[in-house]
Scaffold this motif. Sequence first.
Motif, PDB file in Angstrom:
ATOM      1  N   HIS A 101       0.859  -1.182   0.000  1.00 22.91           N
ATOM      2  CA  HIS A 101       0.000   0.000   0.000  1.00 22.91           C
ATOM      3  C   HIS A 101       0.895   1.233   0.000  1.00 22.91           C
ATOM      4  O   HIS A 101       2.099   1.140   0.262  1.00 22.91           O
ATOM      5  N   SER A 102       0.307   2.361  -0.307  1.00 22.91           N
ATOM      6  CA  SER A 102       1.050   3.622  -0.311  1.00 22.91           C
ATOM      7  C   SER A 102       0.197   4.722   0.297  1.00 22.91           C
ATOM      8  O   SER A 102      -1.031   4.690   0.204  1.00 22.91           O
ATOM      9  N   TRP A 103       0.855   5.654   0.929  1.00 25.78           N
ATOM     10  CA  TRP A 103       0.191   6.870   1.380  1.00 25.78           C
ATOM     11  C   TRP A 103       1.175   8.030   1.235  1.00 25.78           C
ATOM     12  O   TRP A 103       2.366   7.811   0.999  1.00 25.78           O
ATOM     13  N   GLY A 129      -4.430   8.703   1.591  1.00 23.36           N
ATOM     14  CA  GLY A 129      -4.147   7.280   1.518  1.00 23.36           C
ATOM     15  C   GLY A 129      -4.622   6.609   2.799  1.00 23.36           C
ATOM     16  O   GLY A 129      -5.247   7.253   3.646  1.00 23.36           O
ATOM     17  N   TYR A 140      -3.536   3.833  -0.217  1.00 21.14           N
ATOM     18  CA  TYR A 140      -4.064   3.340  -1.486  1.00 21.14           C
ATOM     19  C   TYR A 140      -3.455   1.967  -1.766  1.00 21.14           C
ATOM     20  O   TYR A 140      -2.331   1.676  -1.357  1.00 21.14           O
ATOM     21  N   TYR A 141      -4.225   1.161  -2.490  1.00 22.92           N
ATOM     22  CA  TYR A 141      -3.796  -0.209  -2.761  1.00 22.92           C
ATOM     23  C   TYR A 141      -3.756  -0.455  -4.266  1.00 22.92           C
ATOM     24  O   TYR A 141      -4.518   0.154  -5.023  1.00 22.92           O
ATOM     25  N   PRO A 142      -2.886  -1.353  -4.699  1.00 23.09           N
ATOM     26  CA  PRO A 142      -2.816  -1.636  -6.145  1.00 23.09           C
ATOM     27  C   PRO A 142      -4.059  -2.373  -6.633  1.00 23.09           C
ATOM     28  O   PRO A 142      -4.677  -3.130  -5.884  1.00 23.09           O
ATOM     29  N   HIS A 170      -0.887   0.542 -10.033  1.00 24.55           N
ATOM     30  CA  HIS A 170      -0.128   0.384  -8.804  1.00 24.55           C
ATOM     31  C   HIS A 170      -0.514   1.489  -7.819  1.00 24.55           C
ATOM     32  O   HIS A 170      -1.014   2.541  -8.216  1.00 24.55           O
ATOM     33  N   SER A 171      -0.258   1.232  -6.543  1.00 24.96           N
ATOM     34  CA  SER A 171      -0.637   2.221  -5.529  1.00 24.96           C
ATOM     35  C   SER A 171       0.108   3.539  -5.732  1.00 24.96           C
ATOM     36  O   SER A 171      -0.425   4.617  -5.445  1.00 24.96           O
ATOM     37  N   THR A 208       5.673   3.877   0.656  1.00 23.49           N
ATOM     38  CA  THR A 208       5.168   2.680  -0.010  1.00 23.49           C
ATOM     39  C   THR A 208       5.779   1.466   0.679  1.00 23.49           C
ATOM     40  O   THR A 208       6.979   1.455   0.970  1.00 23.49           O
TER      41      THR A 208
END
Length: 380
Positions: free
Chosen positions: A80-82, A95, A97-99, A106-107, A134
């Motif tokens: 995941h990413s923020w 975030g 966020y997920y892929p 992609h995230s 990430t």
Amino acid sequence: MSCTPEACVNGGRKTLSDTGSFFEQMSAWADTQYSVKKVLKHLKFRQANDDISPNESVNKKFMEFHRDITEECGAEDKQHSWAVIEKQEEIVMYGPYYPNYNSGEHSEDIIIKQTQELLESESVSEEWKVYVFTMNSPCLARNTNACMLNLVYKALEWWSVYGVKTHIGYLKCWGFKGTKENLFKDITYSQVDCVDQSEDHKSYVKAAEKTEINPLCEIVFTAVKHLLRSASFALINIVQGQDWKGCFKNLHGIFESLAEEEKEICTREANTVIEAAQVLLSETSESVEEYLERGRAFALDYAFSSQLSDAIQDRMRLTFQHCWKEMVQGKYAELIREKLTEDFNQCTVRLFIRDIAKFTKEYLEIGRIEFSEEASQVVR
């Protein structure tokens, strides 16, 4: 409004020195085939071996942001990413966020889009900072432009147009393809054993040809040889659940031709043996030979039910040893493949960061976040 990297360099608030070398370096990394060879060469000589982490103050910021995200959204151990835009007067967090693997998104793609929109929507101060987290380091290979390259170009754009510096932090090195990396997928136990018995690559190739083993290239040979210096492993960590029972399915195969009543007795006994054999899964690290010897001793010493004939008992002892040997050697080769992939991915990320750092240090910092022990437990 987004712009091309070249346009941003030429027409933004900030200018980048040595632009030709920067774009040349980025183009080289966009050529995956070339880059893989470059990383393998460094892996052979164990270069680019140390983790690259952000400075202490930036690392502390990431830890604080991570704590806030975790408190609000819960802990997460998958990709995941923020991101955070840090202004003088406020913090804007967005975030996680997920892929979406079905769509190929992609995230990091979402992070880039959201950050771009936020920067475009306001009057940006050069004091602002962008923090991108990430779980896995941004990929360096995909069907479209790689996330790591996209982020570097975007960081350049945000600095050139808005004067904003970007920090990218990650926990695990993904390299080009992460766990999907297939460079080492064909390495077998026979190859590993042959490497272990050989002094150098030349003698290894000769030995491999005699045994009809497909020889590894010198770079991979050297990498495997390095790993074999610490050749012990804890089997209990890599054999679990149904995987364990599946390793001994051939034990049941020797009863197929027996009468139904005798077959049931033998099947129950086989299940009992398989269950009892879990004592062999030591939590301490041992070598392949030590594990094989333990399996042999277990098979020879095991007291079978008196309901089984001597012939069936002998076949079960031999079959158990064969299954045990295949499992131990197979799991060991799997461990070597995984460790090679892990080392390769780490080397890839570190080498990339070092290659571009001399061009991007004014506006971009990339590194592995070092969480405190307490925080590390949360993200594992």
